[in-house]
Design a protein around this motif. Sequence first.
Motif, mmCIF file in Angstrom:
data_model
loop_
_atom_site.group_PDB
_atom_site.id
_atom_site.type_symbol
_atom_site.label_atom_id
_atom_site.label_comp_id
_atom_site.label_asym_id
_atom_site.label_seq_id
_atom_site.Cartn_x
_atom_site.Cartn_y
_atom_site.Cartn_z
ATOM 1 N N PRO A 97 0.809 -1.232 0.000
ATOM 2 C CA PRO A 97 0.000 0.000 0.000
ATOM 3 C C PRO A 97 0.838 1.275 0.000
ATOM 4 O O PRO A 97 0.610 2.177 -0.819
ATOM 5 C CB PRO A 97 -0.833 -0.128 1.280
ATOM 6 N N LEU A 98 1.813 1.352 0.901
ATOM 7 C CA LEU A 98 2.616 2.572 1.003
ATOM 8 C C LEU A 98 3.569 2.723 -0.173
ATOM 9 O O LEU A 98 3.886 3.852 -0.573
ATOM 10 C CB LEU A 98 3.394 2.570 2.317
ATOM 11 N N SER A 99 4.027 1.614 -0.739
ATOM 12 C CA SER A 99 4.894 1.713 -1.915
ATOM 13 C C SER A 99 4.131 2.265 -3.113
ATOM 14 O O SER A 99 4.668 3.059 -3.900
ATOM 15 C CB SER A 99 5.500 0.351 -2.258
ATOM 16 N N ILE A 100 2.862 1.872 -3.260
ATOM 17 C CA ILE A 100 2.028 2.403 -4.345
ATOM 18 C C ILE A 100 1.781 3.892 -4.131
ATOM 19 O O ILE A 100 1.872 4.698 -5.076
ATOM 20 C CB ILE A 100 0.698 1.635 -4.426
ATOM 21 N N ILE A 101 1.471 4.279 -2.889
ATOM 22 C CA ILE A 101 1.254 5.697 -2.581
ATOM 23 C C ILE A 101 2.504 6.509 -2.893
ATOM 24 O O ILE A 101 2.437 7.591 -3.499
ATOM 25 C CB ILE A 101 0.852 5.864 -1.102
#
Length: 281
Positions: free
Chosen positions: A216-220
């Motif tokens: 999730p945070l890598s995509i953000i």
Amino acid sequence: MSEIHHNHNVVKDGELSITEVMRLSYNFLTSHYGLFLKLSSIPILLWVWIGIISDFLYLEIGFENQIGVLRAFLSAAFALVWYRHFLMGTEYASYKELYKTMRASGFLGMDAFFKACLRFVIITFALIVPALIISIATMIFQASNGVELTDQFVTSIVSNSVFLVFLLLSPVIIRLSFLSAARALGRKTVDFKMIWNKTKGYTWTIWHLIFRAFLPLSIITFLFRNSAENIVRQANVDVYVADILVELPTAFLTFVMLAIVVAANASAFKYLFGAREKKRD
């Protein structure tokens, strides 16, 4: 020890609960946000400064360098300190304490250095050789079908091949990552054989856990960086100002992601290897 760490049961029915681990990882970050800023501020500023120096060297003298290696060291240092904070307590959460532990345990000696270099070479070959085979096979196939192999197209093939191999080997890499954590904690007795045996039967649980923490945070971060780069490019912002506007929040999001991933990985480490419940003598 960290109070929040003992208020969450991450084990249900004798198995590691991924949902509970993720809840704990985020709660741990928000409950120790001040310390997170303290530990990540210098690495984040160095991250941005490295980008500025890199652009300066390229624009002024045409020198290209691999800043990813330097940033990887910054990320690794923060990850190891956050690992210690999660498992051992706030009093161990400093770069000075990490250095003292690594030095006292002999992990900074020449013997350990050569072993680390050997592991790096082995892992690199494990990634590069299959990636090259896939890349060459893909290029031969594309060329036989009349596709022009431009530099950009070849670079794309190689990048995709490396990503594919890394993805296929990621379950093994994640299992072996516990060795670095053990080193940060001063666990001399933990070696590859012990890690391999302890993680047997938990490969996909650990992989799923780290995937949930990372994705999730890598995509953000990826979406933010692309958007920010497009905005500063359209605004015709000075290159060094653009570095600050893009790299500073990107680095911050990256270290937030690291904190979440490390806490998730540390929960798995404690479940499999145990963790000290009282201060070291």
